[in-house]
Design an enzyme around this catalytic site. Sequence first.
Site: not given
Length: 341
Positions: A110-112, A115, A147, A159
Amino acid sequence: MIYRSRAPLRIGLAGGGTDVSPYCDTYGGAILNATISLYAKASIELLEDKKIILQALDRNEQETFEWNKSLPITGKLDLLKGVYNRIQKDFGFPKKGFQLSTYVDAPAGSGLGTSSTLVVAIIGAFVEMLKLPLGDYDIAHYAYDIERNDLNLAGGRQDQYAATFGGVNFMEFYEDDKVIVNPLRIRQEYLNELENNLLLYYTSTSRESAKIIVEQQKNVTQRNEKSIDAMHQLKAQSKMMKEALLKGRLNEIGEILDFGFQQKRNMAHNISNSLIEDIYIAAKQAGATGGKISGAGGGGFMIFYCPNNSCYKVADTLKKFGGVIHPYQFATQGLDAWTIG
């Protein structure tokens, strides 16, 4: 005992993509982002037997394992497994069965920052349970390392730090994984007006950010001047945004967002597409002064700055594209964890 945590998702306001290696390693990156009242949540419940149960409640996925120090990375629930494997490797883990459950308030792609925020939340639950001596910078870097290096997932650095620290932050990124988080002391009335005018719109499409990010990295490695110059301009945009917010020049926000939207297209293919372009044009015609694609691009959420109460007309106009206006508030608290006895 149950150990819970939550970490907020974020919207990027400026500088997106300059936190990705090798650009930030070579030139230094800068991003301005803000966390919002959508969350990734994790919960660890101890069990009587020695089984390990992993479940992503929002994705309706579950796997059960006999207790083991390492769980197989198979493409299913890998973020949960990756955190467990790394915690087990670095700190050890009592031979106790447990159930790790997660939930994210926005869909993947979603681009927020879903993950990375989920990884931060899972680490937070383990830190709460095991009383690990990790501070905010430690947790954010730990999430990034899991990650990018353990799971080999392409992406940037913002993020993990946004989710851990929370609030509105100006972040700087340098070589050797050096990150500096600068919390911004923005007057409350400026934040209120920004929240009032900033529309969060889900296009109802998702995208695989990794492909876009890999191309972006390749463009830097191959010294693609058009792409690199776009990143330079986006880094400059983050400083423009910081000054506008701190000084209350909110009438400039839309123009600064629009400047970034034009530049971001040049970083890699598929950042924009015909649907995104049509949505963007329609929003501006309805009164928005600028906007952006959240995250790597290609789909997911978009944000629009809509002054003078134009947000209602913009929202009504965007209905025809099949997306959804998503209510939110800015979230000042970052990663939070607690224990239920």
